[in-house]
Design a protein around this motif. Structure first.
Motif, PDB file in Angstrom:
ATOM      1  N   TYR A   1      36.292  20.430  -4.070  1.00 43.06           N
ATOM      2  CA  TYR A   1      35.732  19.768  -2.945  1.00 43.06           C
ATOM      3  C   TYR A   1      36.276  18.132  -2.205  1.00 43.06           C
ATOM      4  CZ  TYR A   1      32.657  23.089  -2.091  1.00 43.06           C
ATOM      5  OH  TYR A   1      32.650  24.713  -2.742  1.00 43.06           O
ATOM      6  N   ALA A   2      37.234  18.425  -1.386  1.00 46.47           N
ATOM      7  CA  ALA A   2      38.265  17.319  -1.058  1.00 46.47           C
ATOM      8  C   ALA A   2      36.634  15.888  -0.374  1.00 46.47           C
ATOM      9  CB  ALA A   2      39.037  17.223  -0.316  1.00 46.47           C
ATOM     10  N   VAL A   3      36.833  14.924  -0.292  1.00 48.10           N
ATOM     11  CA  VAL A   3      36.091  14.076   0.207  1.00 48.10           C
ATOM     12  C   VAL A   3      37.386  12.512   0.816  1.00 48.10           C
ATOM     13  CG1 VAL A   3      34.221  11.992   1.036  1.00 48.10           C
ATOM     14  CG2 VAL A   3      33.954  14.414  -0.724  1.00 48.10           C
ATOM     15  N   CYS A   4      37.345  12.798   1.922  1.00 48.30           N
ATOM     16  CA  CYS A   4      38.989  12.271   2.451  1.00 48.30           C
ATOM     17  C   CYS A   4      38.110  11.082   3.816  1.00 48.30           C
ATOM     18  CB  CYS A   4      40.228  12.692   3.375  1.00 48.30           C
ATOM     19  SG  CYS A   4      41.512  12.014   3.887  1.00 48.30           S
ATOM     20  N   ILE A   5      38.119   9.716   3.505  1.00 48.50           N
ATOM     21  CA  ILE A   5      37.578   8.702   4.496  1.00 48.50           C
ATOM     22  C   ILE A   5      38.337   7.717   4.965  1.00 48.50           C
ATOM     23  CG2 ILE A   5      35.697   7.412   5.235  1.00 48.50           C
ATOM     24  CD1 ILE A   5      34.513   8.771   2.761  1.00 48.50           C
ATOM     25  N   GLU A   6      38.833   8.332   6.947  1.00 49.81           N
ATOM     26  CA  GLU A   6      40.040   6.873   6.759  1.00 49.81           C
ATOM     27  C   GLU A   6      39.429   6.471   7.735  1.00 49.81           C
ATOM     28  OE1 GLU A   6      43.508   8.810   7.008  1.00 49.81           O
ATOM     29  OE2 GLU A   6      43.941   8.783   5.093  1.00 49.81           O
ATOM     30  N   ASP A   7      38.895   4.887   8.194  1.00 50.17           N
ATOM     31  CA  ASP A   7      39.365   4.153   9.287  1.00 50.17           C
ATOM     32  C   ASP A   7      37.928   4.920   9.925  1.00 50.17           C
ATOM     33  OD1 ASP A   7      41.124   2.527   8.960  1.00 50.17           O
ATOM     34  OD2 ASP A   7      42.331   4.495   9.825  1.00 50.17           O
TER      35      ASP A   7
ATOM     36  N   VAL B   1      35.853  10.927   8.829  1.00 51.60           N
ATOM     37  CA  VAL B   1      35.724  12.300   7.433  1.00 51.60           C
ATOM     38  C   VAL B   1      36.347  13.530   7.954  1.00 51.60           C
ATOM     39  CG1 VAL B   1      33.263  12.969   7.742  1.00 51.60           C
ATOM     40  CG2 VAL B   1      34.619  13.299   5.291  1.00 51.60           C
ATOM     41  N   LEU B   2      37.297  13.349   7.015  1.00 49.72           N
ATOM     42  CA  LEU B   2      38.572  14.867   7.474  1.00 49.72           C
ATOM     43  C   LEU B   2      37.096  16.000   7.410  1.00 49.72           C
ATOM     44  CD1 LEU B   2      40.364  16.459   8.158  1.00 49.72           C
ATOM     45  CD2 LEU B   2      41.557  16.234   5.570  1.00 49.72           C
ATOM     46  N   LEU B   3      36.517  16.977   7.888  1.00 49.99           N
ATOM     47  CA  LEU B   3      36.569  17.996   8.062  1.00 49.99           C
ATOM     48  C   LEU B   3      36.910  19.410   8.269  1.00 49.99           C
ATOM     49  CD1 LEU B   3      32.786  17.030   9.894  1.00 49.99           C
ATOM     50  CD2 LEU B   3      33.835  16.805   7.560  1.00 49.99           C
ATOM     51  N   ALA B   4      35.974  20.377   7.496  1.00 53.84           N
ATOM     52  CA  ALA B   4      37.051  22.004   8.682  1.00 53.84           C
ATOM     53  C   ALA B   4      35.752  22.283   9.068  1.00 53.84           C
ATOM     54  CB  ALA B   4      37.391  22.250   6.743  1.00 53.84           C
TER      55      ALA B   4
ATOM     56  N   THR C   1      30.275  26.628  10.431  1.00 56.92           N
ATOM     57  CA  THR C   1      29.633  25.648   9.706  1.00 56.92           C
ATOM     58  C   THR C   1      30.774  24.500   9.666  1.00 56.92           C
ATOM     59  OG1 THR C   1      28.088  26.946   9.217  1.00 56.92           O
ATOM     60  CG2 THR C   1      28.112  24.644   7.962  1.00 56.92           C
ATOM     61  N   TRP C   2      30.068  23.285   9.722  1.00 59.03           N
ATOM     62  CA  TRP C   2      30.956  21.978   9.495  1.00 59.03           C
ATOM     63  C   TRP C   2      31.265  21.873   7.599  1.00 59.03           C
ATOM     64  CZ3 TRP C   2      35.297  20.767  12.235  1.00 59.03           C
ATOM     65  CH2 TRP C   2      35.039  20.373  13.520  1.00 59.03           C
ATOM     66  N   THR C   3      32.180  21.314   7.157  1.00 64.73           N
ATOM     67  CA  THR C   3      32.107  21.173   6.213  1.00 64.73           C
ATOM     68  C   THR C   3      33.027  20.565   5.789  1.00 64.73           C
ATOM     69  OG1 THR C   3      31.727  22.075   3.308  1.00 64.73           O
ATOM     70  CG2 THR C   3      33.150  23.501   5.138  1.00 64.73           C
ATOM     71  N   LEU C   4      33.682  20.005   4.116  1.00 64.70           N
ATOM     72  CA  LEU C   4      34.620  19.704   3.678  1.00 64.70           C
ATOM     73  C   LEU C   4      35.402  20.599   3.252  1.00 64.70           C
ATOM     74  CD1 LEU C   4      32.731  17.306   0.974  1.00 64.70           C
ATOM     75  CD2 LEU C   4      33.889  16.335   3.052  1.00 64.70           C
ATOM     76  N   PRO C   5      36.385  20.023   3.198  1.00 71.61           N
ATOM     77  CA  PRO C   5      38.175  20.717   2.541  1.00 71.61           C
ATOM     78  C   PRO C   5      38.118  20.837   1.652  1.00 71.61           C
ATOM     79  CG  PRO C   5      38.803  19.229   4.375  1.00 71.61           C
ATOM     80  CD  PRO C   5      37.430  18.786   3.345  1.00 71.61           C
ATOM     81  N   GLY C   6      38.184  22.551   1.404  1.00 75.50           N
ATOM     82  CA  GLY C   6      37.899  22.808  -0.988  1.00 75.50           C
ATOM     83  C   GLY C   6      37.508  23.904  -0.330  1.00 75.50           C
TER      84      GLY C   6
ATOM     85  N   PRO D   1      44.968  24.757  11.802  1.00 75.54           N
ATOM     86  CA  PRO D   1      43.792  25.648  11.407  1.00 75.54           C
ATOM     87  C   PRO D   1      44.587  26.174  10.639  1.00 75.54           C
ATOM     88  CG  PRO D   1      44.490  26.111  14.365  1.00 75.54           C
ATOM     89  CD  PRO D   1      44.814  25.660  13.891  1.00 75.54           C
ATOM     90  N   GLU D   2      44.032  26.968   9.694  1.00 77.68           N
ATOM     91  CA  GLU D   2      43.992  27.329   8.462  1.00 77.68           C
ATOM     92  C   GLU D   2      44.830  28.509   8.778  1.00 77.68           C
ATOM     93  OE1 GLU D   2      42.335  29.112   4.311  1.00 77.68           O
ATOM     94  OE2 GLU D   2      41.126  28.406   5.728  1.00 77.68           O
ATOM     95  N   PRO D   3      46.347  29.048   8.076  1.00 77.00           N
ATOM     96  CA  PRO D   3      46.621  30.407   9.082  1.00 77.00           C
ATOM     97  C   PRO D   3      45.545  31.375   8.566  1.00 77.00           C
ATOM     98  CG  PRO D   3      48.140  29.084   7.890  1.00 77.00           C
ATOM     99  CD  PRO D   3      47.127  28.189   7.705  1.00 77.00           C
ATOM    100  N   ASN D   4      45.017  32.265   9.258  1.00 73.58           N
ATOM    101  CA  ASN D   4      44.783  33.610   7.936  1.00 73.58           C
ATOM    102  C   ASN D   4      43.754  33.674   6.861  1.00 73.58           C
ATOM    103  OD1 ASN D   4      46.824  35.615  10.304  1.00 73.58           O
ATOM    104  ND2 ASN D   4      48.007  34.408   8.085  1.00 73.58           N
ATOM    105  N   GLY D   5      43.158  32.068   7.459  1.00 76.26           N
ATOM    106  CA  GLY D   5      41.717  32.017   6.468  1.00 76.26           C
ATOM    107  C   GLY D   5      40.645  31.910   7.043  1.00 76.26           C
ATOM    108  N   ASP D   6      39.528  30.942   6.262  1.00 71.79           N
ATOM    109  CA  ASP D   6      38.293  30.962   7.379  1.00 71.79           C
ATOM    110  C   ASP D   6      38.003  29.708   7.750  1.00 71.79           C
ATOM    111  OD1 ASP D   6      37.348  33.408   5.505  1.00 71.79           O
ATOM    112  OD2 ASP D   6      37.560  32.467   3.734  1.00 71.79           O
ATOM    113  N   THR D   7      39.565  28.941   7.952  1.00 72.43           N
ATOM    114  CA  THR D   7      39.110  27.726   8.831  1.00 72.43           C
ATOM    115  C   THR D   7      39.352  27.636  10.396  1.00 72.43           C
ATOM    116  OG1 THR D   7      38.596  25.647   6.597  1.00 72.43           O
ATOM    117  CG2 THR D   7      39.246  24.902   8.680  1.00 72.43           C
ATOM    118  N   ALA D   8      38.346  27.732  10.934  1.00 67.50           N
ATOM    119  CA  ALA D   8      39.343  27.803  12.444  1.00 67.50           C
ATOM    120  C   ALA D   8      40.126  26.563  12.904  1.00 67.50           C
ATOM    121  CB  ALA D   8      37.903  27.893  13.115  1.00 67.50           C
ATOM    122  N   GLU D   9      39.122  24.926  12.171  1.00 63.65           N
ATOM    123  CA  GLU D   9      40.153  23.563  12.667  1.00 63.65           C
ATOM    124  C   GLU D   9      39.756  23.025  11.757  1.00 63.65           C
ATOM    125  OE1 GLU D   9      37.799  22.329  16.141  1.00 63.65           O
ATOM    126  OE2 GLU D   9      36.357  23.444  16.205  1.00 63.65           O
ATOM    127  N   SER D  10      40.464  21.997  11.560  1.00 66.52           N
ATOM    128  CA  SER D  10      40.001  20.598  11.076  1.00 66.52           C
ATOM    129  C   SER D  10      39.918  19.397  11.576  1.00 66.52           C
ATOM    130  CB  SER D  10      41.075  20.433   9.764  1.00 66.52           C
ATOM    131  OG  SER D  10      40.528  21.584   8.851  1.00 66.52           O
TER     132      SER D  10
END
Length: 157
Positions: A8-14, A17-20, A30-35, A104-113
């Motif tokens: 899992y990626a924890v990316c925090i800037e300014d 946090v980056l969420l998927a 469900t909101w989660t971390l990219p990974g 968004p993830e093409p043909n994947g399980d992530t609707a948006e980030s």
């Protein structure tokens, strides 16, 4: 019991946090971390970069290992009925975005980030993995381990 090794990626800037936004098998989100799952013979270090690119469209580099979380999700709490309990071992990395374009993830399980203010996270429906990742980033424990996050209310497996 199913066993899953994930990165899992924890990316925090300014202060954000980056969420998927994960689309669950039951149609929930469900909101989660990219990974996600580490593929056969793949290093978790490489997996987290691949997962960030697949789920968000962003390029990233690992800055440091944050820690490891091990949890068992009871069969009754699994999103896919009929599956046995799941032992998830998650490796968390602090990452930094170096390029790409959010999509968004093409043909994947992530609707948006999205980039979300860290202070807004407690008010969203989210995976407990998100809370674990933020706790690891905030406290930087030398053991690489934080206490389990209670599941319930807005916090899900």
């Amino acid at each position: 019991m199913d066993l899953r090794l994930a990165a899992y990626a924890v990316c925090i800037e300014d202060g954000r946090v980056l969420l998927a936004h994960a689309v669950e098998p039951d149609g929930g989100r469900t909101w989660t971390l990219p990974g996600g799952r580490v593929e056969h013979a793949e290093d978790p270090f490489d997996a987290v970069i691949r997962e960030v690119a697949e789920e968000t469209g962003l390029e990233a580099v690992v800055e440091r290992l944050l820690g490891v979380d091990s949890r068992v999700v009871p069969a009754a709490d699994r999103r896919r009925p009929g599956r046995p309990e799941l032992h998830n071992v998650g490796v968390f990395y602090q990452v930094r975005v170096t390029g790409g374009q959010l999509r968004p993830e093409p043909n994947g399980d992530t609707a948006e980030s999205v980039w979300t203010p860290v202070d807004d996270v407690p008010r969203v429906v989210r995976s407990s993995l998100l809370d674990i990742g933020l706790a690891l980033a905030r406290t930087a424990p030398v053991t690489g381990h934080v206490d389990a996050v209670p599941v319930g209310g807005l916090v899900q497996h």
